[in-house]
Design an enzyme around this catalytic site. Structure first.
Site, PDB file in Angstrom:
ATOM      1  CB  ILE A  32      77.917 -31.442  15.715  1.00  0.00           C
ATOM      2  CG1 ILE A  32      79.059 -31.661  16.718  1.00  0.00           C
ATOM      3  CG2 ILE A  32      77.980 -32.501  14.610  1.00  0.00           C
ATOM      4  CD1 ILE A  32      78.973 -32.971  17.471  1.00  0.00           C
ATOM      5  CB  SER A 158      76.413 -39.769  21.903  1.00  0.00           C
ATOM      6  OG  SER A 158      77.225 -39.574  23.035  1.00  0.00           O
ATOM      7  CE1 TYR A 171      72.597 -36.686  24.507  1.00  0.00           C
ATOM      8  CE2 TYR A 171      74.456 -38.182  24.763  1.00  0.00           C
ATOM      9  CZ  TYR A 171      73.854 -37.122  24.113  1.00  0.00           C
ATOM     10  OH  TYR A 171      74.498 -36.503  23.069  1.00  0.00           O
ATOM     11  CE  LYS A 175      72.302 -38.276  20.930  1.00  0.00           C
ATOM     12  NZ  LYS A 175      71.880 -37.525  19.726  1.00  0.00           N
TER      13      LYS A 175
END
Length: 266
Positions: A32, A158, A171, A175
């Site tokens: 990305i 995310s 994670y 985010k």
């Protein structure tokens, strides 16, 4: 430091023309991040690609230079505060200014069961995805405020920040925290003409997602839930980067842009 009013695009020019614009993209040598960088370079921007892998940096720089602008590849471990501080300062010095910063560098979750996840493993993820992002944003914002010309800060978050992710508490936390940081920046630094937005990718084929995408059961269960019936690609983020960096988004801040092919709706 004085308050800054963002410039209004001239009616005679395209708001998406980024000639003279300088952008930094962390993790910009693949996935990305490279999609962001490619879109910016296509639109005329000079770009600084920051990443740890020097070979990937060089390959990305060669690809981006073909669009005609200046490209500065910098090898840097964003988890090291001194290294990322120096990298941002060097980018602004060598390219002459800093107009946008895309905070995209990150590490994936390790998929350990929650009950077996150590604090060290939790910190392995949050130290890069949250703490390093915080430092990068802070240093880029310092340059923009000192310039007095405003700017755009963009962070790659995310869907994990919104949806439950088994075996991914570290994670998801990193985010979700990143989105909160961006929202706070949007409010605090608006007086300097700095806007801050987050991008929430869905399932995108990148080197980071290769392990899970190689799992047949995952592909069979997940892709049918994507209304557009395909995985996301780095190319899907090129125009998003141009919009967020350009004067076209001058009144757009504190938002979270969901780019997931409709996955979260179905």
């Amino acid at each position: 430091m004085t308050e800054t009013t963002p410039a209004t695009p001239s009616p005679a020019s395209s708001p998406f023309d980024l000639h003279g614009h300088v952008s930094v993209i962390t993790g910009g040598n693949s996935g990305i991040g490279l999609g962001f960088a490619r879109g910016l370079a296509r639109a005329g921007a000079d770009v600084c690609v920051i990443g740890r892998n020097t070979e990937r940096n060089a390959a990305a720089a060669e690809e981006l230079a073909a669009f005609g602008g200046r490209v500065l590849p910098l090898s840097c471990d964003v988890g090291d505060e001194d290294q990322i501080t120096d990298a941002i300062a060097r980018a602004a010095d060598e390219l002459g200014r800093l107009d946008s910063c895309f905070v995209n560098a990150g590490v994936p979750q390790g998929f350990e069961p929650f009950l077996e996840t150590s604090l060290a493993e939790f910190r392995r993820v949050t130290s890069v995805n949250l703490e390093a992002a915080f430092v990068t944003l802070r240093e880029a914002a310092k340059v923009m405020v000192a310039q007095g010309t405003g700017g755009s800060l963009v962070a790659t978050a995310s869907l994990a920040a919104r949806q439950g992710v088994p075996r991914g508490q570290n994670y998801a936390a990193s985010k979700a925290g990143l989105i909160a940081i961006m929202n706070s920046i949007a409010v605090e630094l608006a007086k300097h003409g700095i806007r801050a937005n987050s991008v929430l990718p869905g399932w995108v084929e990148t080197p980071m997602t290769d392990p899970v995408f190689g799992w047949d059961r995952f592909r069979e269960r997940v892709q049918p839930r994507i209304p557009v019936r395909r995985w996301g690609q780095p190319e899907d983020f090129e125009s998003v980067a141009v919009y967020l960096a350009s004067p076209a988004s001058a009144y757009h801040t504190g938002d979270t842009l969901l780019i997931d092919g409709g996955y979260s709706l179905f």
